[in-house]
Design a protein around this motif. Structure first.
Motif, PDB file in Angstrom:
ATOM      1  N   TYR A  62       0.837  -1.199   0.000  1.00  0.00           N
ATOM      2  CA  TYR A  62       0.000   0.000   0.000  1.00  0.00           C
ATOM      3  C   TYR A  62       0.871   1.248   0.000  1.00  0.00           C
ATOM      4  N   ARG A 115      -7.776   3.573   4.420  1.00  0.00           N
ATOM      5  CA  ARG A 115      -6.624   4.229   3.803  1.00  0.00           C
ATOM      6  C   ARG A 115      -7.070   5.514   3.114  1.00  0.00           C
ATOM      7  N   SER A 116      -6.124   6.411   2.940  1.00  0.00           N
ATOM      8  CA  SER A 116      -6.440   7.712   2.355  1.00  0.00           C
ATOM      9  C   SER A 116      -7.164   7.549   1.030  1.00  0.00           C
ATOM     10  N   ASP A 176      -4.470   8.347   6.881  1.00  0.00           N
ATOM     11  CA  ASP A 176      -5.211   7.106   7.086  1.00  0.00           C
ATOM     12  C   ASP A 176      -6.124   7.286   8.295  1.00  0.00           C
ATOM     13  N   ASN A 236      -0.312  10.155   7.384  1.00  0.00           N
ATOM     14  CA  ASN A 236      -0.513   9.679   6.018  1.00  0.00           C
ATOM     15  C   ASN A 236      -1.974   9.823   5.590  1.00  0.00           C
TER      16      ASN A 236
END
Length: 925
Positions: free
Chosen positions: A230, A546-547, A531, A529
């Motif tokens: 990822y 996740r982003s 997230d 990040n």
């Protein structure tokens, strides 16, 4: 003459092999998490670089080069000069350029034939160097003097050697046809080649970055769509640069931002709003980027027709390595009204300075004292407090639902220093920014989130929501997150925008247990990040989004792919600096956490609600102070409990807690969670007692014997077996409370009531990399490191380049138990680059020959002049003058006279003066 000969030889060698001393571009070495000033300064605008520039290049002297397509030239800024120099040539709509260490400028001409021209700052005349038939979206020259051209229209990257006059081109990436497999590219844009000749390609329309190892035509996706690991979702990346540690810096064009990789993964660096704009903290379809030698980031903000400079925040990198600091604080105990002194050893990370909350770095076996200290009671926080926040200055904020107020404590004082009197209706969550602004949930009645600015007397609405926010968070790009439990979703709003538009980033609005749905989400946390971690309460799990992804992954609790821990209505979540989870397990009345060895219970590990100092009753949220202590809102006890960090590494306790977690996974979530052997025994005895109408045990002779045959000991030592680490249990039978009356005699190196504290200097991870730990004394140790490793903990790989010299400008690379010298080009070889290629030897011989001939010629001329001077001035002989005199001997003059009397008369006599022969007289008759 020796000096002249040396200069001549050096000049010839430099012409033949080139002065290759390194790369021409900047590759700074940053600290693990470099940060940049989010508000950029405009370095150049449309008045100097024209409309929509495509490229920027900065050499190691901080000279900036930018193509100006509008005026068919490129613009140059020398360091310290604000006025640029315009370089014009026979360029037509130039896209990209590259400058080598020798000052040669290679620029895409983009004329009808498709070529790359070469020029210098000293010569305005450019010459074609490569014919590509198409424009080059990016140009790069590697250390072997090979030029690369990225051709988007033909979906290829081609190369040509600059050491050869031939125009033979070589395809190094792409098949010539658009595609998304490992061999294909789709409109490639920016390229980068490292010193290992590995090629990085911004595969724009495939939304990925491809790595082509040297000599390989099959690429590896290292960022974006299709990556095995990822990374980040990219949208048409157009440029890529590597720093000194080979971390990636990518222009994510359609997301209008710059992203980068690092030790902890990918993150957004600047312009992290996912929307275009013209302000100083926004970009609009950026195209390329470059670093100067100071680490500042220059971005070609294409659609805005400007170059933006994002300054490196060097203050955050002053202490790159983490350090141990002993911190002393005063703890006020509400129950005993006494002050105690606490000294904690917590690793402080420099990255903590960019966020407002505390993220301590703990050791692998961090533990907390099980007996908490009541920091605040219902007299100050009201009934059922919910939200708590502690900033990096250890200022504590608690939402008082009963009175609708916010209580604030500065510097761990015993009573609130300030009270915000807003009289909101049941405020739940709150969040404080680094500038001191307080964001408070007011959604239960007023359907909004309020902000209370520093030193203000009232709050103003900043975000309008549909219901109460049980979780509030603001990420590093100033985006506000709200966890709307009643609507089963998490929504966001940018604080940099005046718009009231909110965006749903998790949950569908309907309850559910799939990867895209939530069911009564409570606490949330967003890392650097971007997230998102959500305490999905009714689903008894923690979800990670996740982003930019709407499908979550379960990282703890129900439906987790990996064995974690059984959760019962989690309501709060925090990450430490190593991204380990700390979760409020509300229904189990405890705090649990993850670590290198898995999940374990931290505090409140009885499994039952209670009001004792070691118990919790439906806790709601938690927060760390800068010392690593845990503060918990013990909701049904209407108090704030503080659990102090125990600095002892407790390996055995961690293993026991992990085993406990494994046992819990086999039980139904509807059953009470049994946390330790003591509780299990107590529950069993209660059940036996309640069923005494069916079974009456016999009366044993000893009060410490049970079972039908009176053959089972009921002493505390035998029943509890609480002494750990081979400690000896001693029963104390002189009190009535025998079930707790025992003493553990601990072996050397262990301490605590149950010998649970391991004070031995040699722990499981004391010596790294297979090092052997030897105990020297009770508190000292020595690590015997294997070959190739040194340091107190065998943590440092031996650097074999310290006493090694690579000749001929070779670069030394330290290996395990050895080293290697990377020689420049093919001119040198050998372990230390000491072997010179035969062609270089020939060049050197020719150079020496020229030098010797010059020396002999000059010496001969000098000797000749010296001898001539001696003959003339000392001996008096001037050979040159004697020879000149001989040439100047005079002859007698001869005169001749001719008299013509009559051309028709015949001469009668001729008188000639033979002696003088001065004239001839002719007489005519």
């Amino acid at each position: 003459m020796t000096l002249i000969g040396n200069e001549l030889r050096r000049w010839i060698i430099l012409i033949l092999i080139g002065q290759v001393l390194g790369v021409s571009y900047n590759q700074p070495k940053f600290c693990p998490n470099p940060a940049f000033d989010l508000n950029a300064t405009t370095f150049a605008d449309i008045s100097t670089i024209g409309t929509e520039p495509y490229d920027i290049f900065i050499d190691t002297n901080n000279t900036v080069y930018i193509p100006n397509q509008q005026n068919n030239r490129f613009v140059v800024w020398f360091e310290g000069n604000s006025i640029p120099m315009n370089i014009s040539g026979n360029f037509l709509n130039p896209y990209s350029l590259f400058v080598t260490t020798s000052g040669d400028i290679y620029i895409d001409s983009d004329n009808s034939t498709g070529q790359i021209d070469k020029c210098t700052l000293n010569s305005l005349v450019s010459i074609p160097i490569m014919y590509s038939c198409q424009k080059c979206m990016d140009i790069f020259v590697d250390i072997n003097n090979t030029i690369y051209c990225s051709m988007a229209e033909s979906h290829q990257v081609i190369t040509k050697s600059l050491n050869s006059p031939s125009n033979v081109l070589k395809i190094v990436a792409g098949t010539g046809t658009m595609g998304s497999d490992s061999y294909s590219l789709y409109e490639p844009k920016g390229i980068f080649v490292d010193v290992n000749f590995d090629l990085y390609v911004a595969d724009s329309s495939n939304n990925r970055v491809q790595l082509f190892r040297s000599g390989e035509l099959s690429g590896i996706t290292i960022a974006g769509s299709g990556s095995l690991n990822y990374t980040f979702i990219l949208d048409h990346p157009t440029a890529i640069v590597l720093d000194a540690d080979k971390y990636l810096y990518i222009v994510d064009r359609f997301n209008h931002r710059i992203v980068a990789s690092g030790p902890t993964g990918f993150r957004c660096l600047v312009a992290c709003y996912h929307s275009n704009g013209t302000s100083s903290d926004q970009l609009w379809y950026p195209w390329s980027l470059a670093f100067d030698s100071y680490g500042n980031l220059f971005v070609d903000d294409k659609t805005n027709s400007r170059i933006q400079k994002f300054r490196l925040l060097t203050g955050l990198c002053d202490n790159i390595t983490t350090t141990e600091e002993t911190i002393t604080s005063t703890v006020y105990n509400m129950e005993s009204s006494t002050d105690t002194i606490q000294q904690n050893s917590v690793t402080i990370s420099p990255s903590n300075t960019i966020v407002s909350y505390n993220q301590p770095k703990f050791n692998a076996n961090a533990s907390w004292y099980t007996d908490g200290i009541t920091f605040a009671t219902d007299l100050t926080v009201g009934t059922s407090p919910y939200g708590i926040f502690i900033d990096t200055n250890d200022t504590i904020y608690v939402a008082d639902q009963a009175s609708g107020q916010i209580q604030i404590w500065f510097n761990n004082v015993s009573t609130p220093t300030r009270t915000l009197l807003q009289y909101m209706s049941h405020p739940y969550a709150l969040f404080i920014k680094t500038n001191g602004d307080i964001y408070i949930d007011d959604g239960a009645s007023n359907k909004q989130v309020n902000v209370w600015s520093t030193d203000a007397n009232s709050s103003i609405p900043i975000m309008y929501v549909a219901g109460k926010c049980l979780g509030l968070f603001i990420d590093i790009s100033d985006v506000l997150y709200c966890s709307m439990s009643d609507f089963h979703q998490v929504v966001t709003k940018s604080l940099n925008s005046n718009s009231n538009t909110t965006t749903i980033i998790a949950g569908t609005g309907c309850n559910g247990s799939t990867s895209s749905t939530l069911w009564f989400p409570y606490g949330i946390f967003v890392d650097t990040n971007f997230d998102l971690y959500v305490a999905d309460s009714e689903n008894n799990r923690v979800q990670l989004f996740r982003s930019e992804e709407l499908n979550g992954r379960t990282v703890a609790g129900m439906t987790s792919l990996n064995l974690t821990i059984t959760l019962n209505h989690p309501t709060g979540i925090i990450l430490d600096i190593d991204k380990y989870l700390f979760i409020v397990d509300n229904g189990n009345h405890r705090i649990v956490g993850s670590g290198p060895y898995g999940f374990r219970c931290l505090v409140g590990c009885h499994g039952l609600a209670g009001s004792g100092s070691s118990q919790l009753n439906y806790p709601a949220s938690l927060s760390f102070d800068s010392y690593g202590n845990i503060f918990v809102t013990d909701q049904n006890n209407s108090r704030i409990q503080k659990f102090i960090l125990n600095n002892t590494e407790d390996e055995d306790t961690t293993q026991q807690s992990t085993s406990m977690s494994t046992l819990e996974e086999d039980k139904s979530s509807s059953n009470p969670t049994v946390s330790n052997a003591m509780l299990s025994t107590t529950v069993t005895n209660q059940k036996a007692h309640s069923s005494s109408i069916f079974f009456v045990p016999p009366l044993c002779h000893s009060q410490y014997e049970i079972s039908p045959n009176c053959n089972v000991s009921s002493t505390p030592c035998d029943m509890l077996q609480s002494c750990q680490n081979n400690g000896t249990c001693i029963n104390n039978n002189n009190t009535n409370n025998a079930i707790q009356d025992y003493t553990c005699s601990c072996l050397s190196g262990f301490d605590g009531i149950n010998c649970e504290i391991d004070n031995r200097p040699c722990q499981l991870n004391t010596c790294w990399n297979d090092g052997t730990c030897n105990t020297i004394s009770n508190n000292t140790f020595e690590c015997l490191c294997p070959l190739g490793w040194i340091g107190r903990h065998c943590e440092t790989k031996m650097y074999y380049c310290d006493n090694t010299k690579c000749l001929n400008n070779g670069v030394c690379r330290s290996l395990l138990l050895n080293y290697t010298c990377e020689c420049l080009g093919s001119s040198f070889s050998g372990q230390n680059c000491q072997i010179t290629a035969s062609r270089i030897v020939i060049y050197q011989t020719i150079s020496k020959s020229f030098g010797y001939i010059s020396i002999i010629s000059i010496v001969a001329v000098f000797i000749f002049v010296f001898i001539m001077d001696i003959l003339k001035y000392i001996i008096g002989i001037d050979p040159a003058k004697v020879k000149l005199k001989k040439k100047k001997v005079k002859r007698p003059k001869v005169f001749q006279r001719f008299v013509y009397i009559n051309a028709s008369v015949q001469p009668t006599s001729v008188n000639i003066n033979k002696e003088n022969v001065s004239y001839i007289k002719v007489a005519w008759v």
